[in-house]
Design an enzyme around this catalytic site. Sequence first.
Site, PDB file in Angstrom:
ATOM      1  N   ASP A   1       2.108   2.361 -13.761  1.00  0.00           N
ATOM      2  CA  ASP A   1       0.850   2.046 -13.080  1.00  0.00           C
ATOM      3  C   ASP A   1       1.147   1.894 -11.588  1.00  0.00           C
ATOM      4  O   ASP A   1       1.766   2.759 -11.002  1.00  0.00           O
ATOM      5  CB  ASP A   1       0.203   0.814 -13.723  1.00  0.00           C
ATOM      6  CG  ASP A   1      -1.279   0.728 -13.392  1.00  0.00           C
ATOM      7  OD1 ASP A   1      -1.859   1.762 -13.029  1.00  0.00           O
ATOM      8  OD2 ASP A   1      -1.856  -0.356 -13.462  1.00  0.00           O
TER       9      ASP A   1
ATOM     10  N   ARG B   1      -3.138   6.389  -3.098  1.00  0.00           N
ATOM     11  CA  ARG B   1      -3.183   4.935  -2.916  1.00  0.00           C
ATOM     12  C   ARG B   1      -2.059   4.432  -2.011  1.00  0.00           C
ATOM     13  O   ARG B   1      -1.178   3.702  -2.449  1.00  0.00           O
ATOM     14  CB  ARG B   1      -3.141   4.201  -4.255  1.00  0.00           C
ATOM     15  CG  ARG B   1      -4.299   4.534  -5.153  1.00  0.00           C
ATOM     16  CD  ARG B   1      -4.308   3.649  -6.396  1.00  0.00           C
ATOM     17  NE  ARG B   1      -5.401   4.019  -7.285  1.00  0.00           N
ATOM     18  CZ  ARG B   1      -5.606   3.517  -8.486  1.00  0.00           C
ATOM     19  NH1 ARG B   1      -4.782   2.578  -8.957  1.00  0.00           N
ATOM     20  NH2 ARG B   1      -6.613   3.901  -9.228  1.00  0.00           N
TER      21      ARG B   1
ATOM     22  N   ASP C   1       2.547  -2.811 -13.265  1.00  0.00           N
ATOM     23  CA  ASP C   1       2.829  -2.601 -11.846  1.00  0.00           C
ATOM     24  C   ASP C   1       4.216  -3.186 -11.571  1.00  0.00           C
ATOM     25  O   ASP C   1       4.543  -4.251 -12.104  1.00  0.00           O
ATOM     26  CB  ASP C   1       1.811  -3.333 -10.963  1.00  0.00           C
ATOM     27  CG  ASP C   1       0.382  -2.914 -11.270  1.00  0.00           C
ATOM     28  OD1 ASP C   1       0.160  -1.720 -11.537  1.00  0.00           O
ATOM     29  OD2 ASP C   1      -0.512  -3.786 -11.251  1.00  0.00           O
TER      30      ASP C   1
ATOM     31  N   ASP D   1       0.215  -3.855  -6.675  1.00  0.00           N
ATOM     32  CA  ASP D   1      -1.225  -4.062  -6.767  1.00  0.00           C
ATOM     33  C   ASP D   1      -1.554  -5.463  -6.280  1.00  0.00           C
ATOM     34  O   ASP D   1      -0.867  -6.435  -6.619  1.00  0.00           O
ATOM     35  CB  ASP D   1      -1.721  -3.855  -8.202  1.00  0.00           C
ATOM     36  CG  ASP D   1      -1.872  -2.371  -8.543  1.00  0.00           C
ATOM     37  OD1 ASP D   1      -1.375  -1.533  -7.761  1.00  0.00           O
ATOM     38  OD2 ASP D   1      -2.469  -2.063  -9.588  1.00  0.00           O
TER      39      ASP D   1
HETATM   40 CA    CA Z   1      -2.298  -2.093 -11.893  1.00  0.00          CA
END
Ligand code: CA
Length: 456
Positions: free
Chosen positions: A274, A330, A235, A278
């Site tokens: 990714d 997301r 991330d 996060d």
């Molecule tokens: Ca992640």
Amino acid sequence: MTAPSPLTTPRPRTGRRAAAALVLLVGCLALQPGAEAATPAATQAVPAAAVPDLGREILAADDGWAAEGAGTTGGSAADDAHVFTVRNRAQLVAALDGGSSVPKIIRIAGTIDANTDDQGRALDCDDYATDGYDLPAYLAAYDPRTWGGAKPSGPQEDARKASAARQAERVELRIGANTTLVGLGRSAVLKGASLQVRDADNVIVRNVELRDAYDCFPVWQPNTGGLGDWKTAYDTLWLRGATHVWVDHVTASDKGRPDEKEPTYFGRNYLRHDGLLDITNGSDLVTVSWSRFQDHDKAILIGNGDTVTTDRDKLRVTLHHNEFDAVVQRAPRVRFGQVHLYNNRYVVPEDAAYRYSVGVSTESRIVAENNSFTTPGHIEVADLLKSWNGSALAQSGNEFNGFPVDLLAIYNAYNSGSERDLTADVGWTPTLHGTVGSAAGAATDVARDAGAGRAG
Ligand code: CA
């Protein structure tokens, strides 16, 4: 604008906040020797101290969940010995000091590439590959038609892991407590890095572009989603057990290396990235403001597992005045958290891949107010939300392609029946926030002012 990024000294309310304000005051006096505080200086040149020093700024009182309790001051109280200007990875790593909690301000100047060796030489995926790792050999070894549905194991997977560890050692950079990481000027960029705040309190990241946290060694996961999928490691910013974090005027994207340009192996896109941000594993009290998330698949994940019940009552996050542009999904997806989502701007370009914007998952309690969604004609209001075992979402004042829209009523009306209807009873009312302006007004402000290089 309706809720400008705070550039004025906030009201001191608490011990930490008052201490930080005192440091600011002392700093100003120290920088203006001989200045008479009581004498108006209308005819004098503006002293250098009048230029906002983003590194010394703290989160304003009431600016979202990160303002709760002691608030978020980052490294604003750093002494002069802990104010660093860094221009390459080695200097950045030295300043981060292994994630120490010593108050520090780290200013990024220019572009820093995490994929470099200690002499500053660029490293590519071949430089990290070791123990005979070879993508064609990896693909041959774990082709589902011959390997089946078991987890990859054996020499090529071992070699992939060893190679990935070599890249991780370069690109995973840990930010400790009481730290402010801030871009200097309008063009600070951190490429290829996965910034991580782990089990640390009181961190500020501002005015920096975070670009292309590219994984050289994705792993094949045979059973993800039934079809199997490629899983990537990094991330661009990962908050894990992190509290009191303010992310402001950050731009995060895959700029330069979009996943959609990657090949397909085993029938699935060979993903290289990714999340952009996060927020997981007990993280709490986070404000994300005036930032830009773009050109990416999975932007922001809040809560990474339906069974991580230790996240209950945590994952309290405010997202305001952010832009989500060409994000597939997301924005955010939420489990457990009390998330206040207001005055954000969502833009789905024509021909861009798109799945949904706001994901409502286990025990999440999202309040979505006065957000603006602009999409091409084939995307409908019912597509904006997606629920997996979610139950509640409160909403008001949102606009879809310029028209007021009730996200909840339309989601429930068009819900295919695979998920239960959502209720508006989230059980809480946001109190820590700035002015919640109209969706249309906020969209204009966000388009103009969000992102790195636009603070101050
Ligand atoms: Ca992640």
